[in-house]
Design a protein around this motif. Structure first.
Motif, PDB file in Angstrom:
ATOM      1  N   MET A   1      15.399  14.365 -11.605  1.00  0.00           N
ATOM      2  CA  MET A   1      14.636  14.830 -12.764  1.00  0.00           C
ATOM      3  C   MET A   1      13.392  13.960 -12.970  1.00  0.00           C
ATOM      4  O   MET A   1      13.468  12.748 -12.900  1.00  0.00           O
ATOM      5  CB  MET A   1      15.505  14.777 -14.024  1.00  0.00           C
ATOM      6  N   THR A   2      12.275  14.611 -13.212  1.00  0.00           N
ATOM      7  CA  THR A   2      11.047  13.907 -13.564  1.00  0.00           C
ATOM      8  C   THR A   2      11.026  13.682 -15.063  1.00  0.00           C
ATOM      9  O   THR A   2      11.218  14.626 -15.844  1.00  0.00           O
ATOM     10  CB  THR A   2       9.808  14.717 -13.146  1.00  0.00           C
ATOM     11  N   GLU A   3      10.797  12.447 -15.486  1.00  0.00           N
ATOM     12  CA  GLU A   3      10.771  12.109 -16.901  1.00  0.00           C
ATOM     13  C   GLU A   3       9.325  11.874 -17.342  1.00  0.00           C
ATOM     14  O   GLU A   3       8.624  11.043 -16.758  1.00  0.00           O
ATOM     15  CB  GLU A   3      11.633  10.879 -17.170  1.00  0.00           C
ATOM     16  N   ILE A   4       8.932  12.610 -18.363  1.00  0.00           N
ATOM     17  CA  ILE A   4       7.559  12.564 -18.863  1.00  0.00           C
ATOM     18  C   ILE A   4       7.550  12.035 -20.291  1.00  0.00           C
ATOM     19  O   ILE A   4       8.311  12.495 -21.146  1.00  0.00           O
ATOM     20  CB  ILE A   4       6.911  13.961 -18.862  1.00  0.00           C
ATOM     21  N   ASP A   5       6.678  11.057 -20.553  1.00  0.00           N
ATOM     22  CA  ASP A   5       6.350  10.656 -21.915  1.00  0.00           C
ATOM     23  C   ASP A   5       4.934  11.147 -22.194  1.00  0.00           C
ATOM     24  O   ASP A   5       4.017  10.891 -21.405  1.00  0.00           O
ATOM     25  CB  ASP A   5       6.417   9.133 -22.063  1.00  0.00           C
ATOM     26  N   TYR A   6       4.781  11.857 -23.297  1.00  0.00           N
ATOM     27  CA  TYR A   6       3.476  12.447 -23.609  1.00  0.00           C
ATOM     28  C   TYR A   6       3.050  12.002 -25.007  1.00  0.00           C
ATOM     29  O   TYR A   6       3.705  12.298 -26.002  1.00  0.00           O
ATOM     30  CB  TYR A   6       3.549  13.968 -23.537  1.00  0.00           C
ATOM     31  N   TYR A   7       1.942  11.253 -25.058  1.00  0.00           N
ATOM     32  CA  TYR A   7       1.387  10.739 -26.302  1.00  0.00           C
ATOM     33  C   TYR A   7       0.156  11.570 -26.671  1.00  0.00           C
ATOM     34  O   TYR A   7      -0.758  11.731 -25.855  1.00  0.00           O
ATOM     35  CB  TYR A   7       0.981   9.277 -26.142  1.00  0.00           C
ATOM     36  N   PHE A   8       0.118  12.066 -27.899  1.00  0.00           N
ATOM     37  CA  PHE A   8      -0.961  12.971 -28.299  1.00  0.00           C
ATOM     38  C   PHE A   8      -1.350  12.725 -29.748  1.00  0.00           C
ATOM     39  O   PHE A   8      -0.557  12.260 -30.566  1.00  0.00           O
ATOM     40  CB  PHE A   8      -0.501  14.426 -28.161  1.00  0.00           C
ATOM     41  N   ASP A   9      -2.602  13.031 -30.048  1.00  0.00           N
ATOM     42  CA  ASP A   9      -3.032  13.206 -31.423  1.00  0.00           C
ATOM     43  C   ASP A   9      -3.074  14.713 -31.672  1.00  0.00           C
ATOM     44  O   ASP A   9      -3.676  15.452 -30.879  1.00  0.00           O
ATOM     45  CB  ASP A   9      -4.420  12.596 -31.650  1.00  0.00           C
ATOM     46  N   PRO A  10      -2.455  15.194 -32.745  1.00  0.00           N
ATOM     47  CA  PRO A  10      -2.378  16.649 -32.942  1.00  0.00           C
ATOM     48  C   PRO A  10      -3.723  17.344 -33.095  1.00  0.00           C
ATOM     49  O   PRO A  10      -3.805  18.562 -32.875  1.00  0.00           O
ATOM     50  CB  PRO A  10      -1.531  16.790 -34.223  1.00  0.00           C
ATOM     51  N   VAL A  11      -4.790  16.628 -33.434  1.00  0.00           N
ATOM     52  CA  VAL A  11      -6.084  17.288 -33.588  1.00  0.00           C
ATOM     53  C   VAL A  11      -6.866  17.367 -32.280  1.00  0.00           C
ATOM     54  O   VAL A  11      -7.894  18.049 -32.220  1.00  0.00           O
ATOM     55  CB  VAL A  11      -6.964  16.593 -34.656  1.00  0.00           C
ATOM     56  N   CYS A  12      -6.402  16.719 -31.232  1.00  0.00           N
ATOM     57  CA  CYS A  12      -7.156  16.647 -29.979  1.00  0.00           C
ATOM     58  C   CYS A  12      -6.996  17.921 -29.160  1.00  0.00           C
ATOM     59  O   CYS A  12      -5.884  18.229 -28.703  1.00  0.00           O
ATOM     60  CB  CYS A  12      -6.682  15.437 -29.174  1.00  0.00           C
ATOM     61  N   PRO A  13      -8.079  18.688 -28.933  1.00  0.00           N
ATOM     62  CA  PRO A  13      -7.949  19.939 -28.177  1.00  0.00           C
ATOM     63  C   PRO A  13      -7.576  19.718 -26.714  1.00  0.00           C
ATOM     64  O   PRO A  13      -6.887  20.552 -26.115  1.00  0.00           O
ATOM     65  CB  PRO A  13      -9.334  20.587 -28.317  1.00  0.00           C
ATOM     66  N   PHE A  14      -8.028  18.611 -26.123  1.00  0.00           N
ATOM     67  CA  PHE A  14      -7.677  18.331 -24.734  1.00  0.00           C
ATOM     68  C   PHE A  14      -6.186  18.055 -24.603  1.00  0.00           C
ATOM     69  O   PHE A  14      -5.531  18.505 -23.647  1.00  0.00           O
ATOM     70  CB  PHE A  14      -8.482  17.138 -24.212  1.00  0.00           C
ATOM     71  N   ALA A  15      -5.636  17.321 -25.559  1.00  0.00           N
ATOM     72  CA  ALA A  15      -4.200  17.054 -25.545  1.00  0.00           C
ATOM     73  C   ALA A  15      -3.415  18.342 -25.735  1.00  0.00           C
ATOM     74  O   ALA A  15      -2.366  18.538 -25.107  1.00  0.00           O
ATOM     75  CB  ALA A  15      -3.845  16.048 -26.640  1.00  0.00           C
ATOM     76  N   TRP A  16      -3.906  19.232 -26.582  1.00  0.00           N
ATOM     77  CA  TRP A  16      -3.215  20.504 -26.800  1.00  0.00           C
ATOM     78  C   TRP A  16      -3.202  21.334 -25.512  1.00  0.00           C
ATOM     79  O   TRP A  16      -2.172  21.896 -25.135  1.00  0.00           O
ATOM     80  CB  TRP A  16      -3.866  21.281 -27.940  1.00  0.00           C
ATOM     81  N   ALA A  17      -4.340  21.419 -24.829  1.00  0.00           N
ATOM     82  CA  ALA A  17      -4.395  22.177 -23.569  1.00  0.00           C
ATOM     83  C   ALA A  17      -3.392  21.620 -22.569  1.00  0.00           C
ATOM     84  O   ALA A  17      -2.636  22.370 -21.936  1.00  0.00           O
ATOM     85  CB  ALA A  17      -5.813  22.133 -22.997  1.00  0.00           C
ATOM     86  N   ALA A  18      -3.373  20.307 -22.419  1.00  0.00           N
ATOM     87  CA  ALA A  18      -2.447  19.695 -21.460  1.00  0.00           C
ATOM     88  C   ALA A  18      -0.998  19.876 -21.890  1.00  0.00           C
ATOM     89  O   ALA A  18      -0.111  20.060 -21.050  1.00  0.00           O
ATOM     90  CB  ALA A  18      -2.775  18.213 -21.303  1.00  0.00           C
ATOM     91  N   SER A  19      -0.744  19.864 -23.182  1.00  0.00           N
ATOM     92  CA  SER A  19       0.631  20.021 -23.656  1.00  0.00           C
ATOM     93  C   SER A  19       1.167  21.414 -23.393  1.00  0.00           C
ATOM     94  O   SER A  19       2.361  21.590 -23.120  1.00  0.00           O
ATOM     95  CB  SER A  19       0.716  19.707 -25.160  1.00  0.00           C
ATOM     96  N   ARG A  20       0.314  22.421 -23.455  1.00  0.00           N
ATOM     97  CA  ARG A  20       0.773  23.799 -23.177  1.00  0.00           C
ATOM     98  C   ARG A  20       1.108  23.946 -21.696  1.00  0.00           C
ATOM     99  O   ARG A  20       2.095  24.594 -21.335  1.00  0.00           O
ATOM    100  CB  ARG A  20      -0.286  24.815 -23.586  1.00  0.00           C
ATOM    101  N   TRP A  21       0.283  23.362 -20.842  1.00  0.00           N
ATOM    102  CA  TRP A  21       0.572  23.347 -19.407  1.00  0.00           C
ATOM    103  C   TRP A  21       1.861  22.592 -19.137  1.00  0.00           C
ATOM    104  O   TRP A  21       2.722  23.054 -18.376  1.00  0.00           O
ATOM    105  CB  TRP A  21      -0.607  22.709 -18.670  1.00  0.00           C
TER     106      TRP A  21
END
Length: 200
Positions: A1-21
């Motif tokens: 299993m690949t384990e991912i930690d994802y840190y984001f600011d909810p207002v960041c559009p780039f983070a949102w795009a990457a989170s959907r992917w």
């Protein structure tokens, strides 16, 4: 299993795009994603902001960050992913203004108490938000913006996506990043972003 930690600011559009992917990849592969909040408001403390638009974005970052901290205090870190889904769709896809009513609706959709929307104006959550942000910087090992991704324990700033990849491109991006993360000598690869992502 690949384990991912994802840190984001909810207002960041780039983070949102990457989170959907990333959400799509996790659903189709042997991947576990742990969601973490960071803060562009904390990152930019003490810095001169060049425009009213930036100042509004930073204020939105802080107020939404407080709501995430209230959700964590109420039900734990497991609330972060569902709340991000609910807030992000309203903010980035619908273009909604993050009023108390809209945030309360997002909280309800995420299975959380709507009254946590009051945390938007509650400075007592700023300490927790600062601590969560520091964890993102400690994981990266230097100062970095949103998003930060950790793949099996190796952390990078990004990916910065100007659209949400789909199909073979989405799969290729994921497998490539996993491969790069597993090469100890690899540190960084960068090109200018092609504008802010647009969500239809």
């Amino acid at each position: 299993m690949t384990e991912i930690d994802y840190y984001f600011d909810p207002v960041c559009p780039f983070a949102w795009a990457a989170s959907r992917w990333l959400t799509d990849q996790a659903a189709r592969n042997d991947v576990r994603v742990d969601w973490h909040v960071m803060s562009l408001a904390v990152l930019n403390e003490g810095r001169e902001l060049s425009s009213d638009k930036q100042r509004r974005q930073i204020e939105r970052s802080r107020r939404l960050g407080r709501v995430f901290m209230a959700a964590v205090a109420e039900t734990g870190d497991g609330s972060i992913g569902p709340l991000y889904d609910a807030v992000g769709r309203r903010l980035h896809h619908d273009g909604a203004v993050m009023t108390h009513v809209v945030v309360a609706q997002a909280l309800s959709n995420a299975g959380l108490p709507a009254e946590l929307a009051a945390a938007m104006d509650d400075e007592s959550f700023d300490g927790a938000l600062g601590e969560h942000h520091r964890r993102s910087q400690d994981a990266l090992g230097e100062t970095g913006g949103s998003p930060i991704i950790g793949i099996d324990g190796r952390h990078f700033f990004g990916p910065v996506l100007s659209a949400i990849p789909v199909g073979d491109e989405a799969d290729a991006l994921f497998s490539s990043l996993v491969t790069l993360a597993r090469i100890p000598a690899f540190a960084q690869l960068r090109r200018p972003a092609d504008g802010h992502p647009v969500f239809s």
